[in-house]
Scaffold this motif. Sequence first.
Motif, PDB file in Angstrom:
ATOM      1  N   CYS A  40     -10.003   1.005   6.642  1.00  0.00           N
ATOM      2  CA  CYS A  40      -8.991   0.315   7.442  1.00  0.00           C
ATOM      3  C   CYS A  40      -8.775   1.108   8.730  1.00  0.00           C
ATOM      4  O   CYS A  40      -8.916   2.324   8.746  1.00  0.00           O
ATOM      5  CB  CYS A  40      -7.698   0.257   6.629  1.00  0.00           C
ATOM      6  N   SER A  42      -6.106   1.904  10.006  1.00  0.00           N
ATOM      7  CA  SER A  42      -5.035   2.890   9.784  1.00  0.00           C
ATOM      8  C   SER A  42      -5.600   4.204   9.240  1.00  0.00           C
ATOM      9  O   SER A  42      -5.055   5.277   9.495  1.00  0.00           O
ATOM     10  CB  SER A  42      -4.001   2.347   8.795  1.00  0.00           C
ATOM     11  N   HIS A  62      -6.911   3.023   1.407  1.00  0.00           N
ATOM     12  CA  HIS A  62      -5.900   2.251   0.687  1.00  0.00           C
ATOM     13  C   HIS A  62      -6.348   0.801   0.460  1.00  0.00           C
ATOM     14  O   HIS A  62      -5.532  -0.107   0.435  1.00  0.00           O
ATOM     15  CB  HIS A  62      -4.509   2.366   1.332  1.00  0.00           C
ATOM     16  N   GLU A  63      -7.654   0.646   0.320  1.00  0.00           N
ATOM     17  CA  GLU A  63      -8.211  -0.653  -0.084  1.00  0.00           C
ATOM     18  C   GLU A  63      -9.150  -0.371  -1.260  1.00  0.00           C
ATOM     19  O   GLU A  63     -10.363  -0.344  -1.126  1.00  0.00           O
ATOM     20  CB  GLU A  63      -8.969  -1.292   1.081  1.00  0.00           C
ATOM     21  N   CYS A  88      -1.781  -0.332  -0.266  1.00  0.00           N
ATOM     22  CA  CYS A  88      -1.203   0.690   0.620  1.00  0.00           C
ATOM     23  C   CYS A  88      -0.095   1.512  -0.015  1.00  0.00           C
ATOM     24  O   CYS A  88       0.291   2.541   0.518  1.00  0.00           O
ATOM     25  CB  CYS A  88      -0.666   0.022   1.880  1.00  0.00           C
ATOM     26  N   CYS A 161      -5.451  -4.568   1.822  1.00  0.00           N
ATOM     27  CA  CYS A 161      -4.660  -4.288   3.027  1.00  0.00           C
ATOM     28  C   CYS A 161      -4.842  -5.417   4.037  1.00  0.00           C
ATOM     29  O   CYS A 161      -3.905  -6.133   4.358  1.00  0.00           O
ATOM     30  CB  CYS A 161      -5.007  -2.935   3.637  1.00  0.00           C
ATOM     31  N   ARG A 341     -15.461  -5.602   7.979  1.00  0.00           N
ATOM     32  CA  ARG A 341     -14.854  -4.438   7.343  1.00  0.00           C
ATOM     33  C   ARG A 341     -15.955  -3.609   6.700  1.00  0.00           C
ATOM     34  O   ARG A 341     -16.822  -4.153   6.009  1.00  0.00           O
ATOM     35  CB  ARG A 341     -13.918  -4.951   6.251  1.00  0.00           C
TER      36      ARG A 341
HETATM   37 ZN   LIG Z   1      -4.786  -0.653   5.971  1.00  0.00          ZN
END
Ligand SMILES: [Zn+2]
Length: 352
Positions: A40, A42, A62-63, A88, A161, A341
């Motif tokens: 991600c 982030s 966090h995925e 997340c 996410c 992604r």
């Molecule tokens: Zn994320």
Amino acid sequence: MKAHGYATHSPTGELEPFQFERREPRPEDVEIDILYCGICHSDIHTARNEWGWTHYPFVPGHEIVGRVSAVGDKVSKYKVGDLVGVGCMVDSCRHCQSCDDGLEQYCDNGWTGTYDGEDKIGGTPHKTTFGGYSDRITVDERFVLRIPDNLDPAAAAPLLCAGITTYSPLKNWKVGVGQKVGVIGLGGLGHMGVKFAHAMGAHVVMITTSPEKGEDAKKLGADEVLLSKDAEAMEAAQNSFDFLLNTIPVGHDVDPYMGLLKRDGTMVIVGSVEPLTRVNGIPFIFRRRSMAGSLIGGLPETQEMLDFCGEHDITCDIEMVNMKDVNTAYDRTVKGDVKYRFVIDMATLKDN
Ligand SMILES: [Zn+2]
Ligand SMILES: [Zn+2]
């Protein structure tokens, strides 16, 4: 309990192999062998300390999708072998109004991020949580989600996410049949916004600067393309949208988009945490339009989103990478050079 993963040790450092501790499962914990983890934006912002709050060493991710390898005595929802996900959050206060409402992402007392969060449960020498770029993770069952068996587990990872970030506002503002919905920006978030809005029955318009991205969006389910640099087309589209999902990841002028909304229409910001500029009062006042924001989704809605994906056969478009190539994947993500992604194949962690 030893865990292996990848961490970065400074804002300019590369991600490299790292050993750390995970807590032993408590009675309410689920232990997960991680199969896949999405990359991600982030993760990159945090690894490079671009938001100024990162603690090092830092393990992103966090995925997370994996299989349950052990459960505590009090765990009722999961058993060994189940395909599960972690997004997340791994904890929240569980007693404020938002937590009671299943909106843990708006917890009044601060939820615990899956990575770089203050670990309030403990059981390890580490003060912060370590994310999913690793072989295993221990999570309270309340923060574990079930992945429908018909979904490709790798392509499902970014749903945790990017998926919920776009699904939640579409549901909250009741997007559906008979509505014209604009998705602004085509990246990890935007491509999921197009798929969800299409599956919910809306007439979907991709709003982008790039004709190539417009063509890609049509393959994902967009009915039309609106090029935001085409002044004539933008003028013709004024007052025509019921809802706009704004996934632009950086600060930008919101004025050009607000005028696209009908009376009482709403534009929801999900991508940018930077200051937005040129917020002129006129478009808000003259047609009672709104602008709002939305952050991921709570646990009940995240499960609803995953079940919706199972029913409608929705996953993310991904490019799989080996763990050792994660730094290259970061650079390509920053350049927007991925459709849409990256997902790390955690089986490749042991190759290092
Ligand atoms: Zn994320
Ligand atoms: Zn709370």
